[in-house]
Design an enzyme around this catalytic site. Structure first.
Site, PDB file in Angstrom:
ATOM      1  N   GLU A  51       0.824  -1.208   0.000  1.00 15.44           N
ATOM      2  CA  GLU A  51       0.000   0.000   0.000  1.00 15.44           C
ATOM      3  C   GLU A  51       0.861   1.262   0.000  1.00 15.44           C
ATOM      4  O   GLU A  51       0.489   2.269  -0.600  1.00 15.44           O
ATOM      5  CB  GLU A  51      -0.923   0.009   1.224  1.00 15.44           C
ATOM      6  CG  GLU A  51      -2.067  -0.978   1.152  1.00 15.44           C
ATOM      7  CD  GLU A  51      -3.115  -0.574   0.128  1.00 15.44           C
ATOM      8  OE1 GLU A  51      -4.183  -0.102   0.512  1.00 15.44           O
ATOM      9  OE2 GLU A  51      -2.841  -0.719  -1.081  1.00 15.44           O
ATOM     10  N   THR A  81      -6.563   7.894  -5.820  1.00 19.68           N
ATOM     11  CA  THR A  81      -6.541   7.883  -4.362  1.00 19.68           C
ATOM     12  C   THR A  81      -5.776   9.077  -3.792  1.00 19.68           C
ATOM     13  O   THR A  81      -6.196   9.700  -2.812  1.00 19.68           O
ATOM     14  CB  THR A  81      -5.912   6.574  -3.846  1.00 19.68           C
ATOM     15  OG1 THR A  81      -6.678   5.472  -4.338  1.00 19.68           O
ATOM     16  CG2 THR A  81      -5.899   6.537  -2.334  1.00 19.68           C
TER      17      THR A  81
END
Length: 316
Positions: A131, A184
């Site tokens: 991530e 994002t």
């Protein structure tokens, strides 16, 4: 040669009021990964299917690759060699934890291939490294539910403290992904650095109420608590027809509806499968009224997390 194929599920993060602390796994979509043992040490991404050539093949820049690499370094097995084939089965930039599913599938697969030297919960930090590569922050609200299954609370990051809670057996999730993309990093950039005390108190009440509602279970309390007064009002401007789609979900029986992760996917919770199907159709129709096509997924909360689809002569 030894090989293994693993599926890891998509996830809904934030879950309305729980920004960066709540997430749950769903049955579909998700990502698949196949690892094949190689006599040559190192981790190699040999193919990525379904990404339209958009994802990096370099191990150190790929979420699955870096997760596997970090894991092997941690257990002092840099002598191990694996070739990686990643099958992307969900849209990129969808708000469904695409990068997390790849990282989880990768680290779960390598742990299985080597005979499970670590318990599943200990794999979380390596998936989080994936991530970090994907969005610049090693957050766990997608990788934790994808890895552990179920509904997960990230109580703390320093130290990392993850809690999995029980949810009602008849709770169903509808996810609708409009055919648009939200980055994002952009979705985080527009957020305010400070929030009012009034909104903080409201949000804390909803967070506590949602947990209590899920564990009781109390569907009325779940419905009243699926409210986000901090993040949703800001991010919803990135999703065309957001208010209309949300209203369509609520009018068709959803307990609540909000943004999945950073969007543009939206999710709704319902107390039975039939309602969840109706909710999905209504949400899609609301998008379509603005000429936006979409995909819909309906499932229970996925309590399993990753699963092995196939293996051959797995080494122990």
């Amino acid at each position: 040669m030894d090989s293994i194929t693993v599926f890891a599920p998509a996830t809904v993060a934030n879950v309305a009021c729980g920004f960066d602390i709540f997430g749950f796994a769903v049955d579909n979509p998700g990502d698949q990964i196949t690892l094949t043992a190689s006599p040559e040490p190192g981790v190699r991404i040999t193919d990525i299917i379904g990404d339209e050539g958009r994802l990096p093949r370099e191990t150190g820049r790929n979420t699955a690759g870096i997760a596997i690499q970090s894991y092997l370094q941690h257990i002092n097995r840099t002598d191990v060699g694996v070739d990686v084939v990643l099958r992307k089965q969900m849209p990129l930039g969808s708000g469904l934890g695409s990068s997390a599913a790849s990282a989880v599938a990768g680290v779960y697969a390598i742990n299985e291939l080597l005979g499970r030297p670590l318990p599943t919960i200990k794999l979380l930090p390596f998936a989080m490294e994936g991530e970090r590569i994907a969005c610049g922050s090693a957050h766990a609200d997608n990788v934790a539910p994808s890895l552990l299954g179920g509904f997960v609370v990230i109580r703390s990051y320093q130290p990392l403290d993850v809690v999995r809670i029980e949810t009602p057996a008849t709770l169903f999730c509808t996810i609708v992904h409009p055919d648009i993309e939200v980055n994002t990093k952009d979705a985080r950039f527009i957020l305010k650095n400070e929030v009012s005390l009034k909104n903080t108190i409201i949000q804390m009440g909803n967070v506590a109420g949602l947990i209590a509602g899920l564990m009781t279970p109390d569907y009325g309390l779940i419905s009243r608590s699926l409210v986000d007064v901090i993040i949703e009002p800001v991010r919803s401007i990135l999703i065309p027809e957001f208010n209309e789609v949300k209203q369509a979900a609520l009018e068709n029986g959803a307990l609540g509806c909000s943004i999945s992760g950073s969007g543009p996917s939206m999710f709704a919770l319902s107390r039975d499968a039939l309602t969840a199907e109706h909710v999905g159709a209504a949400m899609q129709q609301a998008f379509l009224s603005a000429s936006i096509t979409s995909e819909a997924y309906v499932s229970e909360i996925n309590r399993q997390g990753p699963k092995v689809l196939a293996s051959q002569e797995v080494v122990h």
